[in-house]
Design a protein around this motif. Sequence first.
Motif, PDB file in Angstrom:
ATOM      1  N   ILE A   1       5.776  -4.068   3.388  1.00 44.37           N
ATOM      2  CA  ILE A   1       5.111  -3.498   4.765  1.00 44.37           C
ATOM      3  C   ILE A   1       3.883  -2.645   4.667  1.00 44.37           C
ATOM      4  O   ILE A   1       2.866  -3.056   5.296  1.00 44.37           O
ATOM      5  N   LEU A   2       4.652  -0.921   4.094  1.00 42.35           N
ATOM      6  CA  LEU A   2       4.430   0.363   4.469  1.00 42.35           C
ATOM      7  C   LEU A   2       3.076   0.501   3.825  1.00 42.35           C
ATOM      8  O   LEU A   2       1.353   0.869   4.030  1.00 42.35           O
ATOM      9  N   SER A   3       3.098  -0.305   2.548  1.00 41.93           N
ATOM     10  CA  SER A   3       2.116   0.231   1.251  1.00 41.93           C
ATOM     11  C   SER A   3       0.928  -0.781   1.550  1.00 41.93           C
ATOM     12  O   SER A   3       0.076  -0.228   1.376  1.00 41.93           O
ATOM     13  N   ALA A   4       1.063  -1.997   2.186  1.00 39.87           N
ATOM     14  CA  ALA A   4      -0.137  -2.292   1.694  1.00 39.87           C
ATOM     15  C   ALA A   4      -0.423  -1.922   3.676  1.00 39.87           C
ATOM     16  O   ALA A   4      -1.778  -2.410   2.880  1.00 39.87           O
ATOM     17  N   SER A   5       0.003  -1.525   4.372  1.00 38.31           N
ATOM     18  CA  SER A   5      -0.624  -1.004   5.703  1.00 38.31           C
ATOM     19  C   SER A   5      -1.551   0.382   5.330  1.00 38.31           C
ATOM     20  O   SER A   5      -2.463   0.575   5.961  1.00 38.31           O
ATOM     21  N   PHE A   6      -1.086   0.560   4.103  1.00 35.74           N
ATOM     22  CA  PHE A   6      -1.580   2.078   3.459  1.00 35.74           C
ATOM     23  C   PHE A   6      -3.193   1.107   2.713  1.00 35.74           C
ATOM     24  O   PHE A   6      -3.874   1.951   2.632  1.00 35.74           O
TER      25      PHE A   6
ATOM     26  N   ALA B   1      -5.509   2.928   0.330  1.00 31.27           N
ATOM     27  CA  ALA B   1      -4.421   3.746  -0.643  1.00 31.27           C
ATOM     28  C   ALA B   1      -3.493   3.271  -1.420  1.00 31.27           C
ATOM     29  O   ALA B   1      -2.142   2.872  -0.652  1.00 31.27           O
ATOM     30  N   GLU B   2      -3.400   3.603  -2.211  1.00 28.50           N
ATOM     31  CA  GLU B   2      -2.198   2.652  -3.125  1.00 28.50           C
ATOM     32  C   GLU B   2      -0.977   3.412  -3.657  1.00 28.50           C
ATOM     33  O   GLU B   2      -0.935   4.674  -3.154  1.00 28.50           O
ATOM     34  N   THR B   3       0.002   2.728  -3.112  1.00 29.54           N
ATOM     35  CA  THR B   3       1.791   3.254  -3.601  1.00 29.54           C
ATOM     36  C   THR B   3       1.705   3.396  -5.115  1.00 29.54           C
ATOM     37  O   THR B   3       1.418   2.236  -6.052  1.00 29.54           O
TER      38      THR B   3
ATOM     39  N   ILE C   1       8.117   6.778  -0.412  1.00 34.49           N
ATOM     40  CA  ILE C   1       6.503   6.265  -1.289  1.00 34.49           C
ATOM     41  C   ILE C   1       5.570   6.914  -1.616  1.00 34.49           C
ATOM     42  O   ILE C   1       5.572   7.447  -0.568  1.00 34.49           O
ATOM     43  N   ASP C   2       5.465   7.157  -2.993  1.00 36.17           N
ATOM     44  CA  ASP C   2       4.252   8.378  -3.578  1.00 36.17           C
ATOM     45  C   ASP C   2       2.851   7.134  -3.153  1.00 36.17           C
ATOM     46  O   ASP C   2       2.870   6.271  -3.989  1.00 36.17           O
ATOM     47  N   VAL C   3       1.249   7.921  -2.022  1.00 35.82           N
ATOM     48  CA  VAL C   3       0.673   7.431  -1.770  1.00 35.82           C
ATOM     49  C   VAL C   3      -0.249   7.747  -1.778  1.00 35.82           C
ATOM     50  O   VAL C   3      -0.034   9.017  -2.079  1.00 35.82           O
TER      51      VAL C   3
END
Length: 406
Positions: free
Chosen positions: A104-109, A115-117, A129-131
């Motif tokens: 959820i957080l990666s998709a929110s970024f 910004a992809e993870t 996570i590294d963004v």
Amino acid sequence: MNNRLYYDDPYLHTFEACVLKQGTEPDGTPYVVLDRTAFYPTGGGQPCDWGELDGIRVIDVEEVDGDIRHRLEAPLSQERQRITGQIDWARRFDHMQQHAGQHILSASFVEALGAETVAFHLGRDHVTIDVRLDELSVEQAERVEALANRIVLENRPIEARFVTDAELAVMPLRKQPTVSENVRVVIIPDFDYNPCGGTHPARTGEVGPIKITGWERHRGNIRVTFLCGWRALSDYSRKHLLLRELTRTLNAGEAELAEQAQRLVAEREQLKETLEEKEKRLLEGEAQSLLAQAARLSDMRLVQAVLAGRSMQQLQQLARLVTTQAADAVCLFAAEGEKLQLVFARGEQVALPMNQLLKDTLPLIDGKGGGNPAMAQGGGAPVRPAEAVLAHARRLLEESIRVQQD
């Protein structure tokens, strides 16, 4: 994949299975391979499950050459053909919360900042996570966090299933799968489609609150640390108790804590400067007093003293003050404690090397040290009285003066 029960039902706590083989790892750890299992093996950034097989603790689970090895605290009986497995549910559900929260957080970024993870790690205490970002502001982090928690509160379904090549071709995947067969996709409708082999809850509401706790630059990206679900609630409870304790200790309201802390830091720095200045004056006075009691050796003044309760830094500072006030002075200082510490120093008018004098003295106390001709320091075991060690150094000094005069 039919023997991997965690794919069919991630909520499965207990199961029965047949033992296919038993073995021992090179380090002596016993393991078993089952015809089916609910234990998730380490992979995809998610740690393995723990639990028990017929009462014996499962301490690690890993896939090796297509077999899922259940490493055990003790070996199973060789006669045992059928076993009952029990998953450590608290650990499993925690991993489900953190892993789905990461999706959820990666998709929110991506949604909020584009910004992809590029990396994910689920640790015992934190998740990161590294963004792919050059920098992350507080406002941006709050915007991403708010979007993630909105998805949680909407309690959207989370579907995890193996898909066909035709389905895969039309799915808006957040990243490409790392395998070409048995591709499993975790789907949050109209928000995230992500190839993943981990365990996840059935709905986003079960993830609980998602809280970003910090971030830093890491290898050209931004490493974001966050907590989900029970971890986030535990962290909040701990910090809330700490906040209450601080308000009592500082006698200030929550809104005033930052200002009060800044005031205390400023006061401490001012007191530290005042104390350092007073210590410097005291040392200057002590240096003058020691010089007044100095013994005359040829054309130099010898300041020899055992100074109780002094650190190496204090001995050095005092030696500098003495030799600055008197260019013809030589200092032989010692301080007793767990170690016997020595500082030898000379003024500009003295040509004798203090590092050599220290080197010739340290064997008395099995010591080590170093320095330069102007000042040397070292320490060793307090196997001899400090006065005796300094007396030995003085004899060496007197001998060097005689040699120099000859």
